[in-house]
Design an enzyme around this catalytic site. Structure first.
Site, PDB file in Angstrom:
ATOM      1  N   HIS A 113       0.364  29.426  12.890  1.00 53.86           N
ATOM      2  CA  HIS A 113       0.029  29.082  14.261  1.00 53.86           C
ATOM      3  C   HIS A 113      -0.205  27.581  14.391  1.00 53.86           C
ATOM      4  O   HIS A 113      -0.763  26.952  13.487  1.00 53.86           O
ATOM      5  CB  HIS A 113      -1.222  29.826  14.720  1.00 53.86           C
ATOM      6  CG  HIS A 113      -1.022  31.306  14.849  1.00 53.86           C
ATOM      7  ND1 HIS A 113      -2.044  32.212  14.785  1.00 53.86           N
ATOM      8  CD2 HIS A 113       0.103  32.041  15.019  1.00 53.86           C
ATOM      9  CE1 HIS A 113      -1.574  33.437  14.932  1.00 53.86           C
ATOM     10  NE2 HIS A 113      -0.266  33.352  15.058  1.00 53.86           N
ATOM     11  N   ASP A 167      -3.637  -1.228   9.652  1.00 49.95           N
ATOM     12  CA  ASP A 167      -3.477   0.126   9.115  1.00 49.95           C
ATOM     13  C   ASP A 167      -3.430   1.130  10.253  1.00 49.95           C
ATOM     14  O   ASP A 167      -4.223   1.041  11.198  1.00 49.95           O
ATOM     15  CB  ASP A 167      -4.634   0.482   8.174  1.00 49.95           C
ATOM     16  CG  ASP A 167      -4.500  -0.233   6.835  1.00 49.95           C
ATOM     17  OD1 ASP A 167      -3.431  -0.828   6.600  1.00 49.95           O
ATOM     18  OD2 ASP A 167      -5.454  -0.209   6.039  1.00 49.95           O
ATOM     19  N   LYS A 217       0.857  -1.189   0.000  1.00 50.69           N
ATOM     20  CA  LYS A 217       0.000   0.000   0.000  1.00 50.69           C
ATOM     21  C   LYS A 217       0.890   1.235   0.000  1.00 50.69           C
ATOM     22  O   LYS A 217       2.025   1.211   0.487  1.00 50.69           O
ATOM     23  CB  LYS A 217      -0.908   0.004   1.224  1.00 50.69           C
ATOM     24  CG  LYS A 217      -0.148  -0.145   2.546  1.00 50.69           C
ATOM     25  CD  LYS A 217      -1.072  -0.452   3.702  1.00 50.69           C
ATOM     26  CE  LYS A 217      -0.276  -0.791   4.959  1.00 50.69           C
ATOM     27  NZ  LYS A 217      -1.115  -1.177   6.096  1.00 50.69           N
ATOM     28  N   VAL A 273      -2.456 -10.850   6.709  1.00 53.53           N
ATOM     29  CA  VAL A 273      -3.008 -11.548   7.883  1.00 53.53           C
ATOM     30  C   VAL A 273      -4.417 -12.044   7.532  1.00 53.53           C
ATOM     31  O   VAL A 273      -5.369 -11.248   7.503  1.00 53.53           O
ATOM     32  CB  VAL A 273      -3.067 -10.604   9.104  1.00 53.53           C
ATOM     33  CG1 VAL A 273      -3.631 -11.354  10.314  1.00 53.53           C
ATOM     34  CG2 VAL A 273      -1.695 -10.027   9.424  1.00 53.53           C
ATOM     35  N   GLY A 299     -25.884  36.604  14.516  1.00 54.89           N
ATOM     36  CA  GLY A 299     -26.140  38.021  14.741  1.00 54.89           C
ATOM     37  C   GLY A 299     -24.903  38.863  14.958  1.00 54.89           C
ATOM     38  O   GLY A 299     -25.018  40.062  15.253  1.00 54.89           O
TER      39      GLY A 299
END
Length: 1101
Positions: free
Chosen positions: A760, A216, A58, A111, A783
């Site tokens: 940041h 994973d 992968k 597996v 608002g």
């Protein structure tokens, strides 16, 4: 930034190495990393299991949901893996909006297992603690785990037990698997804590009868914890997000950043783009990127980056030349623009940093003109006027179009100019010079009386303080800070507030005192300083015109004991010591507010600080902040910049507007905007850019809501986190009734194809609700007054303020001029306002820059040119780059004069001194003090005598006869041991070299003729080594072509030649000193039998 993603291979390596669990973790270290360059034969030898087992392959490039994307090869043999690899490697792949090339792959054992053995586990950090998520159905189809998973919150500083895991998380797990999973999850959590993970997800984790398999894995670690975890982490590579290449220039800037106390960041988004930025400040850099994207420049934006924290001239030069090099590699049909922007700096010397940028522009002026680059500059802060002047000058001298603007121009206005959306002013209005702000504008020189009220608004009847809408939560003032411990004070700073400053930050302390003075405070706000690295002492500062002493203590305990009036701590402790010093300070009940300036404190430590602060009722500002300011009362450290900005932004008296921001630099920009659009700032706080600031937006907004003097509130939020939603809730519920103007920066993030970590640490959205766009819309819906962009922020603030003035809520008061404060001498000198004769003049060495310079030559060049000791001596003594033969001759002179045995007077003195127990310097000095005309000092005298005789046209015989007639010795002639029959080999070696290499030896030939005459009378009256070096050096100075005759004679006259003997013989004296110490020789006493006692006759009777 702090939380950084690591590769799956790195994450598994950490897990396999350091997890502690009774569960049998299988396939430990059974993975192989492959790229296009991999040697498969070698790989098979290093990992023989590849040849015998079924395999999985992968990509390992931070790609989510690889299984669903078809990017996992399952149950293959090695041949199958290679075929799958060939089909995918270097292939462009689209994941979401990101396009990238698959380069790095991971191979692991396959597996085999049924679906019911797959589970899901995830641990991630929040402000309150760490959440552990578990679901009994893991794998590709796990779905929305946030909704489905069992969840357990482990509070900060608490531990996770197997019983808790079993009871809370494993309710749907078969009983036989519960002990294994419980042990593994507890071990995983402990690993997560010990190695400073911030996110750790395993999907799936497979549990069979053999044990636990980690299939994973995705993880992030807190990169700021490197100094704690280095031994366990090793050297960690942080891969870029998928879709963005890792460029060597990014690595170069990251390395510069790691070696610097400043902050230097660079991310390449599109190297072929035409819009480039070089922005000062983490918050400002995001605002500029937002504005570029808002104006349609997202596809042409080439980079994101920032420089801040007062980088040196050399560091900004290195940063700037990297940007200029990148942007001048490919031409663009429309030319290119460079935006050199920034907010108003708090403490960075703008002129100093601009010098580095100017150097880079000069170096790249050819390519910049060739690529049709136009530069737009906007900056403010200490000495910014000089910086802008220098930047404007370089535009005129190089012919590069450079448009320069200061604080009179809105911060992002230059973006519109650069992109053609607004005209470029011919002559922008310039603010007054820095120094002008220090002059009292009134005719009176008297310090104004203290007539300030709580707010700059005129006092009105008590009804004025009733908000327009009745607050539903009528809480007493002491409980105003909702969301944190009720014991925290509503008012952080008053005019009588006293502080302790942790750290030897004299410039910041002086800035605080100058602020106090212009605010007409009765006493300085700094009561004491704490600095653990020295003993208790006093530090001198200025209070107006007067010098005062501030006590400095070695530890916090003494400081708080002797200053019980102090309730604020301003901590300039380093990122490594800030945690311990803050935790200690919270043990003292008198401390109510702590400002933590340091950036880079690990998040786990920050959360512990927050927890204790909540327990103790302490308000925390920071970490990673410049602090905050309450005009007319108190300022933290460098907040608000230097005095010129304090006065320009009217921060010496309170206004009606309070703000809270994450960014320190942007808080100063808000000071500027507010001062230009309203009656000024009542209070402003920069909570800091970390993911978990010590106090939140809501903490301060609620304080402002309950403070009568505050009439309107401004919040400058940013991408990342969900704190802004609490403001939405407060407005909806009626808890917040004052007008709130709010803008969240980072709107550009949703337009980028791949994830960008801004300046940041907390500026990163982990979900859709954390994006700036989503938060701005939510605030608008609730608002709050939300502008369309940061460009319009000032206009919205002015509109709201004007409405408040129109309805009588705010009545602006008459301005009162502040008292004058003298400018510091050093700063006035920096600004070029004064001149003073220097106490010293030097022309041989300059250590002030990034690199040491010898007589105009950088030290790197000295080594590159292999100049040697002789070459360095030429630079420092003669201010010349001498010919190679001259350098060699100097080195030979040093070698032959290095020593002449222990019997000579200098060596004897050194030895006696060493044996008396004296140190190296004392012993060396004792030997050197014997050098004079009789010992070693004959070089100068010989050079002078022979030169005078030769220059006057005197024949050698006439010279000898004259010296005999005058009763003077000929210096440089004669030797106690050597003679014409027993020549001094040192002289012979030097003579052979000089005759072979010197262009002319007139004076040496003259001296050798004199030697023939003197040795005919007595064989030991030879030209000795001192005499030889003296006359040969005169030939060298006169004939090498580097000196005029007058210069050559001057060097002889001022004693330069004796320096050769002093320098050479110092080597020998040091050798004798070390020899005596090594031989452990005792105190020297001269033997009686070597002394002739001659007493007066009448005494001997």
């Amino acid at each position: 930034m702090s939380a950084k993603a690591i590769s799956e291979q790195t994450g598994k390596e950490f897990l396999y190495k350091h997890i502690c669990t009774s569960a049998a973790v299988q396939n430990r270290f059974r993975y192989a990393s492959v790229t296009a360059e991999t040697d498969w034969e070698r790989l098979s030898r290093e990992h023989p299991w590849l040849l015998t087992e079924r395999l999985v392959i992968k990509p390992d490039q931070l790609i989510k949901r690889r299984g669903k994307l078809g990017l996992v090869g399952i149950n293959l043999d090695l041949h199958g893996v290679r075929e799958w690899f060939k089909a995918h490697v270097m292939r462009e792949t689209t994941v979401g909006k990101a396009k990238g090339v698959l380069k790095n792959f991971l191979i692991e054992p396959f597996v085999p297992h049924p679906q019911e053995e797959e589970f899901y586990v995830c641990i991630y950090a929040t402000r309150e603690g760490d959440h552990v998520l578990f679901h009994h159905e893991g794998g590709v189809e796990v779905g929305d785990v946030d909704a489905k998973a069992q969840r357990l919150l482990v509070a900060v500083d608490e531990k996770l037990s197997e019983e808790q895991v079993t009871e809370k998380l494993l309710t749907h797990v078969p009983d036989e698997k519960k002990p294994v999973l419980a042990s593994f999850i507890v071990g995983l959590f402990n690993l997560y804590e010990d190695l400073y993970f911030t996110y750790l997800e395993i999907n799936p984790i497979v549990v069979t009868k053999d044990g636990v398999y980690v299939l994973d894995m995705a993880a992030k670690i807190d990169a700021t914890a490197d100094y704690i975890c280095k031994a366990k982490w090793g050297d960690v590579e942080f891969p870029p997000p998928f879709g963005r290449e890792a460029y060597p220039e990014e690595a170069y800037i990251a390395d510069l950043d790691a070696k610097s106390g400043a902050s230097l960041k660079l991310t390449l988004l599109n190297p072929r783009g035409r819009i480039w930025t070089m922005v000062a400040g983490g918050g400002a850099s995001v605002v500029y990127s937002d504005t570029i994207c808002d104006l349609g420049g997202v596809d042409e934006l080439a980079n994101y980056g920032e420089y801040s924290g007062a980088p040196s001239e050399q560091q900004t030069y290195d940063y700037a030349k990297t940007i200029l090099s990148l942007m001048t590699r490919e031409k663009h049909t429309q030319g290119k623009v460079l935006i050199i922007g920034g907010s108003i700096a708090n403490f960075t010397n703008v002129a100093a940093t601009f010098k580095g940028i100017v150097r880079a522009i000069k170096d790249y002026q050819g390519p910049l003109k060739e690529h049709e680059v136009t530069i737009f500059v906007r900056r403010g802060g200490p000495n910014y006027q000089e910086g802008l002047r220098v930047m404007g000058e370089v535009g005129k001298t190089t012919g590069i179009p450079i448009h320069v603007f200061g604080t009179e121009t809105h911060m992002t206005a230059i973006v519109g100019m650069a992109l053609g959306h607004r005209p470029i002013p011919n002559q922008p209005p310039m603010d007054a010079h820095t120094a002008n702000f220090l002059l009292n504008a009134s005719n009176s020189a008297v310090t104004p009386a203290t007539t300030r009220t709580a707010s700059f608004s005129d006092p009105k009847t008590s009804s004025e303080f009733n908000p327009a809408k009745k607050s539903k939560a009528d809480l007493p003032a002491a409980q105003a800070s909702a969301g944190c411990n009720g014991a925290k004070p509503m008012t952080l700073f008053r005019k009588q507030t006293k502080a302790i400053v942790w750290g030897m930050q004299t410039r910041a302390v002086q800035g605080m005192m100058d602020f106090d003075y212009v605010c007409s405070r009765d006493e300085p706000s700094v009561a004491a300083m704490v600095y653990p690295f020295t003993g208790d002492h006093k530090q001198k500062f200025y209070w107006g015109h007067k010098e005062i002493l501030v006590p400095v203590y070695k530890n916090m305990a003494d400081a708080v004991k002797k200053h019980p009036e102090v309730d604020v701590l301003i901590s300039f402790a380093s990122l490594r010591s800030a945690f311990d010093s803050t935790m200690e300070s919270m043990q003292y009940p008198q401390i109510h507010t702590i400002a933590i300036i340091a950036e880079g404190i690990p998040e786990a430590q920050t959360r512990k600080i927050i927890k204790m602060a909540d327990q103790k009722g302490v308000s925390i500002i920071g970490p990673a902040t410049v602090g905050g300011i309450k005009p007319g009362c108190f300022k933290i450290g460098n907040t608000g910049g230097m005095l010129d900005n304090i006065l320009a932004s009217k921060l010496y008296r309170p206004g009606s507007v309070a703000y809270v921001s994450r960014s320190g630099g942007m808080s100063n920009e808000l000071n500027n905007i507010i001062s230009r659009t309203t009656d000024g700032v009542f209070e402003g706080v920069a909570i800091g850019g970390d993911r978990y600031p010590g106090s939140t937006f809501m903490d301060h907004v609620l304080r402002y809501q309950d403070t009568p003097g505050v009439k309107m509130i401004i919040v400058l939020g940013e991408i990342g986190g969900t704190e802004e939603y609490k403001i939405c809730q407060g407005i909806r519920e009626g808890r917040i009734t004052k007008p709130v103007v709010c803008w969240c920066i980072g709107t550009c993030a949703t337009m980028f194809a791949s994830e960008v970590q801004f300046g940041h640490a907390g500026a990163c959205a982990n979900q859709a609700s954390e994006t700036a766009v989503a938060k701005n819309q939510a605030l608008r819906d609730a608002g709050a007054y939300v502008p369309k962009s940061f460009d319009e922020l000032g206009e919205v603030i002015k509109t709201v303020y004007d409405d408040l003035v129109a309805n009588g809520t705010i009545v602006p008061a008459q301005e009162v001029p502040p008292p004058t404060v003298p400018m510091d001498y050093s700063w006035a000198r920096e600004l070029g306002l004064i001149r003073k004769p220097a106490s010293f003049m030097t022309s041989i060495c300059d250590e002030r820059g990034q690199e040491l310079i010898y007589a105009g030559m950088p030290i790197t060049e000295v080594f590159k040119e292999e100049m040697g000791l002789g070459g360095v001596l030429g630079l420092l003594w003669f201010q010349r780059r001498l010919p190679r033969y001259a350098c060699q001759f100097i080195e030979m002179c040093l070698m032959v004069t290095a020593d002449h045995g222990p019997a000579v007077s200098g060596a004897h003195n050194t030895i006696v001194c060493a044996r008396a127990g004296k140190d190296l310097i004392s012993s060396l000095t004792s030997g050197l003090l014997t050098i004079g005309d009789r010992f070693g000092g004959a070089l100068d005298a010989a050079a002078k005598q022979f030169s005078k005789a030769f220059d006057s046209g005197m024949l050698p015989m006439e010279f000898v006869n004259k010296m005999k007639k005058d009763g003077k010795l000929i210096m440089g002639i004669g030797h106690r041991v050597k003679s014409i029959n027993n020549p001094d080999m040192r002289v012979q070696i030097l003579k052979d070299f000089v005759k072979q290499h010197f262009p002319s030896t007139q004076l040496l030939d003259y001296a050798l003729d004199v030697e023939k005459i003197t040795t005919s009378k007595k064989p030991n009256l030879i030209l000795n080594v001192d005499g030889f070096i003296g006359v040969a050096f005169v030939d060298l100075l006169r004939m090498c072509g580097g000196f005029t005759r007058d210069e050559a004679d001057e060097f002889v006259e001022i004693g330069a030649l004796n320096g050769i003997f002093v320098l050479g013989r110092s080597m020998g004296f040091i050798g004798h000193y070390l020899d005596q110490k090594r031989l452990k020789q005792g105190l020297y006493r001269h033997p009686w039998d070597d002394i002739s006692y001659v007493l007066p006759e009448h005494m001997s009777m």
